[in-house]
Design a protein around this motif. Structure first.
Motif, PDB file in Angstrom:
ATOM      1  N   THR A  74      51.477 -94.489 -79.316  1.00  0.00           N
ATOM      2  CA  THR A  74      51.852 -93.401 -80.228  1.00  0.00           C
ATOM      3  C   THR A  74      51.955 -92.079 -79.480  1.00  0.00           C
ATOM      4  O   THR A  74      52.916 -91.300 -79.672  1.00  0.00           O
ATOM      5  N   ALA A  75      50.971 -91.826 -78.608  1.00  0.00           N
ATOM      6  CA  ALA A  75      51.010 -90.595 -77.809  1.00  0.00           C
ATOM      7  C   ALA A  75      52.235 -90.588 -76.910  1.00  0.00           C
ATOM      8  O   ALA A  75      52.895 -89.552 -76.722  1.00  0.00           O
ATOM      9  N   PHE A  76      52.561 -91.751 -76.333  1.00  0.00           N
ATOM     10  CA  PHE A  76      53.747 -91.859 -75.480  1.00  0.00           C
ATOM     11  C   PHE A  76      55.015 -91.537 -76.272  1.00  0.00           C
ATOM     12  O   PHE A  76      55.871 -90.751 -75.837  1.00  0.00           O
ATOM     13  N   THR A  77      55.118 -92.116 -77.481  1.00  0.00           N
ATOM     14  CA  THR A  77      56.295 -91.878 -78.328  1.00  0.00           C
ATOM     15  C   THR A  77      56.412 -90.405 -78.716  1.00  0.00           C
ATOM     16  O   THR A  77      57.507 -89.812 -78.687  1.00  0.00           O
ATOM     17  N   ASN A  78      55.273 -89.800 -79.081  1.00  0.00           N
ATOM     18  CA  ASN A  78      55.295 -88.387 -79.463  1.00  0.00           C
ATOM     19  C   ASN A  78      55.753 -87.505 -78.303  1.00  0.00           C
ATOM     20  O   ASN A  78      56.520 -86.547 -78.498  1.00  0.00           O
ATOM     21  N   SER A  79      55.288 -87.815 -77.110  1.00  0.00           N
ATOM     22  CA  SER A  79      55.679 -87.011 -75.949  1.00  0.00           C
ATOM     23  C   SER A  79      57.165 -87.136 -75.683  1.00  0.00           C
ATOM     24  O   SER A  79      57.859 -86.141 -75.393  1.00  0.00           O
ATOM     25  N   ILE A  80      57.683 -88.372 -75.748  1.00  0.00           N
ATOM     26  CA  ILE A  80      59.115 -88.572 -75.508  1.00  0.00           C
ATOM     27  C   ILE A  80      59.949 -87.852 -76.573  1.00  0.00           C
ATOM     28  O   ILE A  80      60.989 -87.223 -76.283  1.00  0.00           O
ATOM     29  N   ASN A  81      59.500 -87.922 -77.841  1.00  0.00           N
ATOM     30  CA  ASN A  81      60.227 -87.216 -78.915  1.00  0.00           C
ATOM     31  C   ASN A  81      60.211 -85.708 -78.699  1.00  0.00           C
ATOM     32  O   ASN A  81      61.208 -85.009 -78.968  1.00  0.00           O
ATOM     33  N   ALA A  82      59.074 -85.211 -78.212  1.00  0.00           N
ATOM     34  CA  ALA A  82      58.992 -83.761 -77.955  1.00  0.00           C
ATOM     35  C   ALA A  82      59.983 -83.357 -76.877  1.00  0.00           C
ATOM     36  O   ALA A  82      60.688 -82.331 -76.989  1.00  0.00           O
ATOM     37  N   VAL A  83      60.066 -84.132 -75.815  1.00  0.00           N
ATOM     38  CA  VAL A  83      61.038 -83.831 -74.755  1.00  0.00           C
ATOM     39  C   VAL A  83      62.459 -83.940 -75.282  1.00  0.00           C
ATOM     40  O   VAL A  83      63.339 -83.130 -74.945  1.00  0.00           O
ATOM     41  N   HIS A  84      62.680 -84.938 -76.151  1.00  0.00           N
ATOM     42  CA  HIS A  84      64.014 -85.113 -76.721  1.00  0.00           C
ATOM     43  C   HIS A  84      64.413 -83.874 -77.519  1.00  0.00           C
ATOM     44  O   HIS A  84      65.570 -83.408 -77.463  1.00  0.00           O
TER      45      HIS A  84
END
Length: 364
Positions: A155-165
């Motif tokens: 979940t943390a990984f997904t949130n970080s990628i979405n933030a960069v996106h």
């Protein structure tokens, strides 16, 4: 007899040899010792003798004056030798017969040993299958907890990628935001590695693994087993304390099998303290003496009733509603295969202590 010569008492076939070879040898060297066949002066019987001829010289002139002989009848000795030869031939025949019987018996024993070896190999294979099935069962029991454990880093990984996106949605970020994007991506990478580490530990545990025994780092082995056993147990609030004796850092073991023992003991401790107010788990290693080290797993659970303690390490005895009662039995067999011992004792003030004693590894 005074009118007879020593040569007259010899067997006819010996006289020529005596004249041509033996007498000249006595005259030349002073002595001859050997066997001769003589004749009985009355009956003519041929008698084997051990004959010792020696020359007697004049003490003044040094010239030979006489020849003396000392003879010993060899009939008794020859009879004994013949008897011994017959006995030897009989013994050789009996030895040959007995050797043949022993060869047949050895062949039967060899076949039985091969059959027993095949049975032992099959038993070891079945034991390995049982250990593997036990690990799979433990992994199945932990599936829900592991899903929860993996969900956090993913979940943390997904949130970080979405933030960069989102940062990149309107084109390249401003120079002052590049460092922020780099930090967010670094955090995403750390979370991905954390998830991969969880999967790696589980994969190593459920695999059949090698049967090879080698020197292992005991604290690292226990830490990995504790992390795997503690997956998803956060809500219970169990406080885990690990204490390692620097004199007991090495152990000669099969890493996967010994981790299976530690995982089982630590998970049992977590489950025993699920309803306890004081949830404290302690894993301690210690060097007992020059020959042994000990791993103690102590919990503050409800302990074990006496009727369970009597059959604690026997198969199919369990306090769990859905348990098969094989965990501790398999743990003991693994520890004993490592030339160690697994024992239980009540923890003063409540709870249980399981002690694993293992031999000190040989010097490297």
């Amino acid at each position: 007899m005074q009118r007879l010569n020593i040569f007259d008492f010899m067997a006819p076939d010996e006289r020529t040899r005596a004249h041509r070879e033996l007498l000249p040898m006595v005259m030349r060297t002073g002595r001859w010792l050997g066997e001769l066949n003589l004749c009985h002066f009355k009956t003519g019987e041929i008698i084997p003798f051990l004959v010792d001829w020696f020359r007697i010289d004049d003490s003044r002139t040094g010239r030979p004056t006489n020849m003396a002989t000392v003879s010993r009848d060899l009939r008794h000795q020859k009879k004994l030798e013949a008897d011994l030869r017959r006995l030897n031939e009989s013994l050789e025949q009996r030895v040959a017969e007995r050797t043949s019987e022993l060869a047949e018996a050895l062949e039967r024993l060899t076949l039985e040993a091969e059959e027993r070896l095949c049975a032992d190999v099959r038993a070891q294979q079945l034991q390995a299958e049982l250990h593997h099935a036990s690990r799979l069962s433990a992994a199945g029991q932990m599936a829900g907890a592991l899903a929860h454990e993996l969900n956090q880093p993913l979940t943390a990984f997904t949130n970080s990628i979405n933030a960069v996106h989102r940062m990149m949605a309107n084109g390249p970020p401003a120079p002052h935001r590049v460092a922020t994007v780099r930090d967010v991506l670094g955090e995403a990478a750390d979370q991905a590695l954390r998830a991969g580490e969880i999967i790696r530990r589980l994969r190593e545990f459920v695999t059949r693994g090698e049967t090879e025994m080698r020197i292992e780092n005991l604290p690292d082995l226990i830490r990995e087993a504790s992390h795997l056993a503690s997956a998803g147990t956060g809500p219970h609030g169990v406080q885990v304390r690990l204490s390692f004796d620097p004199r007991a850092e090495a152990v000669f073991a099969n890493r996967i099998q010994l981790q299976q023992v530690m995982l089982n003991l630590i998970r049992n401790a977590h489950e025993a303290m699920a309803q306890s107010e004081w949830r404290e788990l302690e894993v301690v290693t210690a060097r007992l003496d020059d020959k042994s080290i000990e791993i103690a797993v102590a919990d503050r659970g409800s302990g074990l009733p006496d009727n369970i303690v009597e059959h604690l390490f026997e198969p199919f005895h369990t306090t769990k509603v859905d348990g098969m009662g094989l965990g501790l039995s398999i743990c003991r067999s693994i520890v004993e295969a490592h030339r160690g011992k697994l024992g239980y004792e009540p923890n003063c003030g409540g709870g249980a202590i399981f002690r694993v004693t293992l031999p000190v590894p040989p010097e490297r």
